[in-house]
Write a protein that holds these residues in place. Structure first.
Motif, PDB file in Angstrom:
ATOM      1  N   ILE A 195     -28.586   9.333 -28.668  1.00 17.42           N
ATOM      2  CA  ILE A 195     -27.345   8.743 -29.186  1.00 17.42           C
ATOM      3  C   ILE A 195     -27.303   7.308 -28.669  1.00 17.42           C
ATOM      4  CG2 ILE A 195     -24.813   8.821 -29.159  1.00 17.42           C
ATOM      5  CD1 ILE A 195     -24.968  11.843 -28.774  1.00 17.42           C
ATOM      6  N   THR A 196     -27.407   6.351 -29.589  1.00 17.62           N
ATOM      7  CA  THR A 196     -27.371   4.947 -29.158  1.00 17.62           C
ATOM      8  C   THR A 196     -26.017   4.345 -29.534  1.00 17.62           C
ATOM      9  OG1 THR A 196     -28.464   4.392 -31.232  1.00 17.62           O
ATOM     10  CG2 THR A 196     -29.860   4.538 -29.291  1.00 17.62           C
ATOM     11  N   ASN A 197     -25.769   3.156 -29.021  1.00 19.28           N
ATOM     12  CA  ASN A 197     -24.503   2.447 -29.252  1.00 19.28           C
ATOM     13  C   ASN A 197     -23.298   3.280 -28.825  1.00 19.28           C
ATOM     14  OD1 ASN A 197     -25.795   0.172 -30.369  1.00 19.28           O
ATOM     15  ND2 ASN A 197     -25.971   1.236 -32.339  1.00 19.28           N
ATOM     16  N   ALA A 198     -23.446   3.972 -27.713  1.00 19.77           N
ATOM     17  CA  ALA A 198     -22.321   4.784 -27.218  1.00 19.77           C
ATOM     18  C   ALA A 198     -22.302   4.791 -25.694  1.00 19.77           C
ATOM     19  CB  ALA A 198     -22.444   6.205 -27.747  1.00 19.77           C
ATOM     20  N   GLU A 199     -21.107   4.969 -25.162  1.00 14.77           N
ATOM     21  CA  GLU A 199     -20.929   5.067 -23.707  1.00 14.77           C
ATOM     22  C   GLU A 199     -20.190   6.345 -23.393  1.00 14.77           C
ATOM     23  OE1 GLU A 199     -20.249   0.403 -22.448  1.00 14.77           O
ATOM     24  OE2 GLU A 199     -18.538   1.583 -23.075  1.00 14.77           O
ATOM     25  N   VAL A 200     -20.372   6.843 -22.172  1.00 12.90           N
ATOM     26  CA  VAL A 200     -19.552   7.966 -21.714  1.00 12.90           C
ATOM     27  C   VAL A 200     -18.281   7.346 -21.153  1.00 12.90           C
ATOM     28  CG1 VAL A 200     -19.348   9.763 -19.952  1.00 12.90           C
ATOM     29  CG2 VAL A 200     -21.496   9.497 -21.224  1.00 12.90           C
ATOM     30  N   ASP A 201     -17.117   7.706 -21.702  1.00 14.66           N
ATOM     31  CA  ASP A 201     -15.902   7.124 -21.119  1.00 14.66           C
ATOM     32  C   ASP A 201     -15.012   8.155 -20.439  1.00 14.66           C
ATOM     33  OD1 ASP A 201     -14.443   8.181 -23.243  1.00 14.66           O
ATOM     34  OD2 ASP A 201     -13.255   6.342 -23.516  1.00 14.66           O
ATOM     35  N   LYS A 202     -15.438   9.442 -20.471  1.00 12.15           N
ATOM     36  CA  LYS A 202     -14.702  10.467 -19.738  1.00 12.15           C
ATOM     37  C   LYS A 202     -15.620  11.659 -19.522  1.00 12.15           C
ATOM     38  CE  LYS A 202     -10.242  12.710 -19.720  1.00 12.15           C
ATOM     39  NZ  LYS A 202      -8.973  12.906 -20.372  1.00 12.15           N
ATOM     40  N   VAL A 203     -15.466  12.324 -18.377  1.00 13.50           N
ATOM     41  CA  VAL A 203     -16.249  13.536 -18.120  1.00 13.50           C
ATOM     42  C   VAL A 203     -15.265  14.693 -17.994  1.00 13.50           C
ATOM     43  CG1 VAL A 203     -18.075  14.559 -16.708  1.00 13.50           C
ATOM     44  CG2 VAL A 203     -17.792  12.075 -16.741  1.00 13.50           C
ATOM     45  N   ASP A 205     -14.853  18.799 -16.820  1.00 17.66           N
ATOM     46  CA  ASP A 205     -13.437  18.998 -16.788  1.00 17.66           C
ATOM     47  C   ASP A 205     -13.024  18.947 -15.327  1.00 17.66           C
ATOM     48  OD1 ASP A 205     -10.891  20.095 -16.857  1.00 17.66           O
ATOM     49  OD2 ASP A 205     -11.357  21.525 -18.404  1.00 17.66           O
ATOM     50  N   VAL A 206     -12.302  17.933 -14.967  1.00 13.05           N
ATOM     51  CA  VAL A 206     -11.949  17.749 -13.552  1.00 13.05           C
ATOM     52  C   VAL A 206     -11.183  18.961 -13.031  1.00 13.05           C
ATOM     53  CG1 VAL A 206     -10.581  16.329 -11.961  1.00 13.05           C
ATOM     54  CG2 VAL A 206     -12.007  15.236 -13.682  1.00 13.05           C
ATOM     55  N   ASP A 207     -10.298  19.537 -13.847  1.00  9.36           N
ATOM     56  CA  ASP A 207      -9.499  20.687 -13.392  1.00  9.36           C
ATOM     57  C   ASP A 207     -10.366  21.896 -13.074  1.00  9.36           C
ATOM     58  OD1 ASP A 207      -7.251  19.226 -13.574  1.00  9.36           O
ATOM     59  OD2 ASP A 207      -6.718  19.912 -15.601  1.00  9.36           O
ATOM     60  N   GLN A 208     -11.401  22.100 -13.888  1.00  9.08           N
ATOM     61  CA  GLN A 208     -12.284  23.253 -13.645  1.00  9.08           C
ATOM     62  C   GLN A 208     -13.332  22.972 -12.562  1.00  9.08           C
ATOM     63  OE1 GLN A 208     -14.083  25.389 -16.953  1.00  9.08           O
ATOM     64  NE2 GLN A 208     -12.631  24.443 -18.355  1.00  9.08           N
ATOM     65  N   LYS A 209     -13.379  21.741 -12.087  1.00  8.36           N
ATOM     66  CA  LYS A 209     -14.352  21.318 -11.068  1.00  8.36           C
ATOM     67  C   LYS A 209     -15.797  21.549 -11.500  1.00  8.36           C
ATOM     68  CE  LYS A 209     -12.471  20.804  -6.479  1.00  8.36           C
ATOM     69  NZ  LYS A 209     -13.200  19.716  -5.993  1.00  8.36           N
ATOM     70  N   GLU A 210     -16.041  21.457 -12.784  1.00  4.74           N
ATOM     71  CA  GLU A 210     -17.421  21.497 -13.274  1.00  4.74           C
ATOM     72  C   GLU A 210     -17.520  20.704 -14.566  1.00  4.74           C
ATOM     73  OE1 GLU A 210     -18.823  25.393 -14.227  1.00  4.74           O
ATOM     74  OE2 GLU A 210     -17.176  25.815 -15.570  1.00  4.74           O
ATOM     75  N   VAL A 211     -18.745  20.321 -14.904  1.00  6.61           N
ATOM     76  CA  VAL A 211     -18.918  19.549 -16.130  1.00  6.61           C
ATOM     77  C   VAL A 211     -19.025  20.502 -17.322  1.00  6.61           C
ATOM     78  CG1 VAL A 211     -20.455  17.964 -17.366  1.00  6.61           C
ATOM     79  CG2 VAL A 211     -20.008  17.606 -14.944  1.00  6.61           C
ATOM     80  N   LEU A 232     -24.093  15.802 -16.224  1.00  7.31           N
ATOM     81  CA  LEU A 232     -24.230  14.405 -16.624  1.00  7.31           C
ATOM     82  C   LEU A 232     -25.091  13.701 -15.572  1.00  7.31           C
ATOM     83  CD1 LEU A 232     -23.390  11.845 -18.240  1.00  7.31           C
ATOM     84  CD2 LEU A 232     -21.412  11.667 -16.715  1.00  7.31           C
ATOM     85  N   PHE A 233     -26.212  13.156 -16.019  1.00  7.23           N
ATOM     86  CA  PHE A 233     -27.105  12.440 -15.106  1.00  7.23           C
ATOM     87  C   PHE A 233     -27.026  10.946 -15.401  1.00  7.23           C
ATOM     88  CE2 PHE A 233     -28.771  16.718 -15.005  1.00  7.23           C
ATOM     89  CZ  PHE A 233     -29.084  16.889 -13.659  1.00  7.23           C
ATOM     90  N   LEU A 234     -26.700  10.174 -14.381  1.00  9.59           N
ATOM     91  CA  LEU A 234     -26.650   8.730 -14.550  1.00  9.59           C
ATOM     92  C   LEU A 234     -27.983   8.138 -14.123  1.00  9.59           C
ATOM     93  CD1 LEU A 234     -23.967   8.039 -15.612  1.00  9.59           C
ATOM     94  CD2 LEU A 234     -23.505   9.582 -13.752  1.00  9.59           C
ATOM     95  N   ALA A 235     -28.559   7.321 -15.001  1.00 15.08           N
ATOM     96  CA  ALA A 235     -29.818   6.637 -14.672  1.00 15.08           C
ATOM     97  C   ALA A 235     -29.636   5.186 -15.088  1.00 15.08           C
ATOM     98  CB  ALA A 235     -30.976   7.291 -15.410  1.00 15.08           C
TER      99      ALA A 235
END
Ligand code: NAP
Length: 306
Positions: A195-203, A205-211, A232-235
């Motif tokens: 997926i190009t031309n896109a950013e992650v702007d939210k992850v 589920d913080v409430d569930q304490k898992e992605v 989610l892996f940031l590189a």
């Protein structure tokens, strides 16, 4: 007054401590905020020579510290807040305390760059990671997202296909910074989706304490959509820990120390070791080798200036 102070306690700093302590230089190691460096947040290390069975990163770095302590290296917790390298002896300020040293080894390493959004920060260690090698294993047969367009992103995405059911690489532009060969290799991998031309702007589920997924935002028209993922892996690169040396040591445009040959910096008596100068190899073993080089150079420097 110290003969040699080492800033940083990762692979580079600890190896420099082993060599300088065995040379009777009674080194002082300032451990830094992330004591043990990047190995301390790694699980199995399988590529450090001498360990036919995997060793846990924290164990490896702890063993190095013990080895250095056996020869008299002294360790001090805390962070160096300020340095004065304008004349010898050099002065460091650690938690308000002033320390002077004849020689200095800078092994402050580099830290992973994060997106900086709140949900990402809250889920680090709960599915958000900057190290596929460390955490990929936990996401067997699950879909994961990798962010980045450089060699690290290609390498991590390719590596993750060994575990994940599907790897989606998200990049903010159409063009990739990665080298052709690494890009091609990733492109050929049928498990990687792009997926190009896109950013992650939210992850989520913080409430569930898992992605459970991410929200993507188009960099073209700003539209957002949800995308499922278990990790989610940031590189997106690393930032060298050189803030306190700005204006005192020569740094390149990315903030890495510029080598003046071997382990030398532009300031006589100050040496570099590990990821703080190396943006290419960034391995435990290369950092350890660099720590050894810095120690030998510091020893020679001190002998010449005695
Ligand atoms: P890099 O080359 O600096 O690439 C970072 C990538 O992350 C870029 O594509 C950048 O996008 C993207 N990025 C940065 N900040 C972002 C943000 N806030 N949001 C979204 N995307 C962001 O870093 P790297 O891949 O870690 O590589 C660093 C060095 O190590 C390079 O010299 C590389 O060749 C080397 N390396 C080599 C190997 C190998 O040869 N095996 C493996 C890994 C790394 P833009 O392109 O839009 O700026």
């Amino acid at each position: 007054m110290r003969k040699v102070v080492i800033i940083g306690s990762g692979c580079a700093g600890n190896t420099a401590a082993i060599y300088t302590s065995r040379a009777n230089l009674e080194p002082l190691v300032i451990e830094g905020l992330e004591a043990g460096g990047q190995l301390s947040i790694t699980t199995d290390v399988e590529n450090f020579p001498g360990f036919p069975d995997p060793i846990m990163g924290p164990d490896l770095v702890q063993n190095m510290k013990k080895q250095a302590q056996r020869f008299g290296a002294e360790y001090k917790g805390g962070n160096v807040e300020k340095v004065d390298l304008s004349h010898r002896p050099f002065t460091l300020w650690v938690s308000g305390e002033e320390i002077q040293t004849e020689a200095l080894i800078v092994a402050t390493g580099a830290s992973a760059r994060w997106l900086g959004i709140e949900s990402e920060q809250k889920l680090i260690g709960h599915g958000v990671s900057s190290c596929a090698t460390c955490d990929g294993f936990f996401f067997r047969e699950q879909p994961v997202v990798v962010v980045g367009g450089g060699d690290s992103a290609m390498e991590e995405a390719t590596f993750l296909t060994k575990f994940a059911s599907k790897v989606t690489l998200v990049h903010r532009r159409e063009e990739f910074r990665a080298s052709q060969i690494m890009l091609e290799r990733a492109r050929k991998n049928p498990k990687i989706h792009w997926i190009t031309n896109a950013e992650v702007d939210k992850v989520y589920d913080v409430d569930q304490k898992e992605v459970t997924g991410v929200r993507l935002k188009s960099t073209v028209d700003g539209k957002t959509w949800d995308y499922p993922a278990s990790a989610l892996f940031l590189a997106i690169g690393h930032v060298p820990n050189t803030k306190i040396f700005q204006g005192q040591l020569e740094l390149d445009e990315d903030g890495y120390i510029v080598s003046a040959g071997g382990a030398r910096t532009n300031v006589e008596g100050v040496f570099h070791a590990g990821d703080v100068q190396d943006k290419v190899y960034r391995q435990a073993i290369t950092a350890a080798g660099a720590g050894c080089m810095a120690a030998i150079e510091a020893e020679r420097f001190l002998a010449e200036h005695e």
